[in-house]
Design an enzyme around this catalytic site. Structure first.
Site, PDB file in Angstrom:
ATOM      1  N   LYS A  60       0.842  -1.200   0.000  1.00  0.00           N
ATOM      2  CA  LYS A  60       0.000   0.000   0.000  1.00  0.00           C
ATOM      3  C   LYS A  60       0.875   1.247   0.000  1.00  0.00           C
ATOM      4  O   LYS A  60       0.578   2.217  -0.691  1.00  0.00           O
ATOM      5  CB  LYS A  60      -0.908   0.015   1.233  1.00  0.00           C
ATOM      6  N   ASP A 109      -8.408   1.414   4.445  1.00  0.00           N
ATOM      7  CA  ASP A 109      -8.845   0.070   4.819  1.00  0.00           C
ATOM      8  C   ASP A 109      -9.552  -0.482   3.603  1.00  0.00           C
ATOM      9  O   ASP A 109     -10.415   0.178   3.020  1.00  0.00           O
ATOM     10  CB  ASP A 109      -9.772   0.071   6.027  1.00  0.00           C
ATOM     11  N   SER A 110      -9.127  -1.650   3.189  1.00  0.00           N
ATOM     12  CA  SER A 110      -9.622  -2.137   1.904  1.00  0.00           C
ATOM     13  C   SER A 110      -9.911  -3.622   1.968  1.00  0.00           C
ATOM     14  O   SER A 110      -9.521  -4.312   2.917  1.00  0.00           O
ATOM     15  CB  SER A 110      -8.579  -1.842   0.825  1.00  0.00           C
ATOM     16  N   PHE A 155      -0.451  -7.313  -5.346  1.00  0.00           N
ATOM     17  CA  PHE A 155      -0.371  -8.060  -4.086  1.00  0.00           C
ATOM     18  C   PHE A 155      -1.752  -8.630  -3.773  1.00  0.00           C
ATOM     19  O   PHE A 155      -2.712  -8.419  -4.520  1.00  0.00           O
ATOM     20  CB  PHE A 155       0.122  -7.155  -2.949  1.00  0.00           C
ATOM     21  N   GLY A 156      -1.839  -9.316  -2.661  1.00  0.00           N
ATOM     22  CA  GLY A 156      -3.130  -9.806  -2.170  1.00  0.00           C
ATOM     23  C   GLY A 156      -3.870 -10.628  -3.209  1.00  0.00           C
ATOM     24  O   GLY A 156      -3.336 -11.570  -3.794  1.00  0.00           O
ATOM     25  N   ASP A 169      -4.857  -9.705  -6.120  1.00  0.00           N
ATOM     26  CA  ASP A 169      -4.707  -9.180  -7.491  1.00  0.00           C
ATOM     27  C   ASP A 169      -4.679 -10.258  -8.581  1.00  0.00           C
ATOM     28  O   ASP A 169      -5.319 -10.088  -9.618  1.00  0.00           O
ATOM     29  CB  ASP A 169      -3.435  -8.314  -7.600  1.00  0.00           C
ATOM     30  N   HIS A 218      -9.684   0.596  -6.975  1.00  0.00           N
ATOM     31  CA  HIS A 218     -10.441   1.140  -5.843  1.00  0.00           C
ATOM     32  C   HIS A 218      -9.592   2.165  -5.083  1.00  0.00           C
ATOM     33  O   HIS A 218     -10.068   3.221  -4.717  1.00  0.00           O
ATOM     34  CB  HIS A 218     -10.851  -0.027  -4.939  1.00  0.00           C
ATOM     35  N   ARG A 219      -8.308   1.858  -4.883  1.00  0.00           N
ATOM     36  CA  ARG A 219      -7.440   2.759  -4.109  1.00  0.00           C
ATOM     37  C   ARG A 219      -7.160   4.036  -4.891  1.00  0.00           C
ATOM     38  O   ARG A 219      -7.121   5.127  -4.335  1.00  0.00           O
ATOM     39  CB  ARG A 219      -6.138   2.031  -3.732  1.00  0.00           C
TER      40      ARG A 219
HETATM   41  P1  IMP Z   1      -6.205  -4.057   5.395  1.00  0.00           P
HETATM   42  O1  IMP Z   1      -6.889  -2.938   4.681  1.00  0.00           O
HETATM   43  O2  IMP Z   1      -4.766  -3.784   5.606  1.00  0.00           O
HETATM   44  O3  IMP Z   1      -6.941  -4.475   6.633  1.00  0.00           O
HETATM   45  O4  IMP Z   1      -6.211  -5.353   4.474  1.00  0.00           O
HETATM   46  C1  IMP Z   1      -6.771  -5.392   3.256  1.00  0.00           C
HETATM   47  C2  IMP Z   1      -6.553  -6.758   2.614  1.00  0.00           C
HETATM   48  O5  IMP Z   1      -7.411  -6.794   1.471  1.00  0.00           O
HETATM   49  C3  IMP Z   1      -5.130  -6.946   2.092  1.00  0.00           C
HETATM   50  O6  IMP Z   1      -4.338  -7.663   2.976  1.00  0.00           O
HETATM   51  C4  IMP Z   1      -5.368  -7.745   0.809  1.00  0.00           C
HETATM   52  O7  IMP Z   1      -5.476  -9.108   1.118  1.00  0.00           O
HETATM   53  C5  IMP Z   1      -6.714  -7.228   0.350  1.00  0.00           C
HETATM   54  N1  IMP Z   1      -6.534  -6.094  -0.588  1.00  0.00           N
HETATM   55  C6  IMP Z   1      -6.765  -4.779  -0.355  1.00  0.00           C
HETATM   56  N2  IMP Z   1      -6.463  -4.035  -1.436  1.00  0.00           N
HETATM   57  C7  IMP Z   1      -6.019  -4.895  -2.356  1.00  0.00           C
HETATM   58  C8  IMP Z   1      -5.521  -4.720  -3.674  1.00  0.00           C
HETATM   59  O8  IMP Z   1      -5.397  -3.612  -4.212  1.00  0.00           O
HETATM   60  N3  IMP Z   1      -5.160  -5.840  -4.298  1.00  0.00           N
HETATM   61  C9  IMP Z   1      -5.269  -7.081  -3.753  1.00  0.00           C
HETATM   62  N4  IMP Z   1      -5.692  -7.306  -2.524  1.00  0.00           N
HETATM   63  C10 IMP Z   1      -6.070  -6.209  -1.820  1.00  0.00           C
END
Ligand code: IMP
Length: 200
Positions: A12, A70-71, A150-151, A153, A176-177
């Site tokens: 992030k 927070d996403s 990441f995550g 994606d 979204h971000r």
């Molecule tokens: P937090 O907002 O740090 O509590 O966690 C958000 C979680 O959602 C991340 O650890 C990812 O697993 C997922 N996530 C949030 N934004 C993205 C993104 O842009 N790509 C992929 N996974 C995302």
């Protein structure tokens, strides 16, 4: 204006730093200031509430304006899960993807709709605060594609390409971000202008 990016998530920080480059706002990560974001207890029941908790924490610890995201991923066939629990869904990115694909086993392509949500909260030392939200709709693929991002994606399909197959800049333009940050910058401009007029 200098902000703390209130997240312990290096991905992030990378996305925000890339998007904030060339703008009037500069940012430093919580980690660079020695702030441990794991100490901020994310016990809100919405993305916005959790973003506010993180931004408030970093603002108090640093004395600087702070913003936090927070996403998460909301999957229609799972009733919106994992949602605010996206990070806690499984132990690491690989395990999260494996679990998600298993839960969606047997779900047809047309029913694999999902959205990524990002709520950004800004908190200022004088108590001002606001939240904004960005959302991107797509589908969950049947297998991971690409190694970018990441995550989730690699399994999030947006117009025929997974977020994992996009370059960072391509993802920022539709993510979204990226959308939430755009709204956040508009709000910040309003606040900065109000402050300038208040000083006159
Ligand atoms: P937090 O907002 O740090 O509590 O966690 C958000 C979680 O959602 C991340 O650890 C990812 O697993 C997922 N996530 C949030 N934004 C993205 C993104 O842009 N790509 C992929 N996974 C995302």
């Amino acid at each position: 204006m200098k902000f703390v990016i209130a997240t312990g998530n290096a991905h992030k920080v990378e996305e925000f730093s890339r998007m904030l480059k060339n703008l009037d706002f500069s940012a430093i990560s919580a980690k660079e200031l020695g702030i441990d974001m794991d100490e901020a207890e994310e016990d809100g029941d919405t993305f916005e509430a959790n973003a506010l908790i993180k931004a408030q924490y970093a603002c108090e610890k640093s004395g600087l304006p702070a913003f936090a995201d927070d996403s998460g991923l909301c999957v229609d066939a799972l009733g919106g899960r994992p949602g605010i629990y996206s990070a806690r869904y499984a132990q690491n990115d690989q395990a999260r993807i494996t679990k998600l694909l298993k839960e969606l086993d047997g779900v047809k392509e047309e029913n694999r709709t999902a959205k990524f949500v990002s709520a950004i909260a800004c908190v200022f030392p004088d108590g001002k605060k606001f939240t904004v939200r960005g959302e991107t709709e797509g589908k969950i693929d049947f297998e991971p594609r690409g190694v970018g991002g990441f995550g989730y994606d690699p399994v999030f399909l947006y117009e025929g390409k997974s977020f994992g197959q996009m370059t960072g800049v391509e993802k920022d333009a539709v993510s979204h971000r990226g959308k939430a940050l755009e709204k956040c910058l508009l709000e910040l401009k309003k606040i900065t202008e109000e402050d300038i007029y208040a000083d006159k």
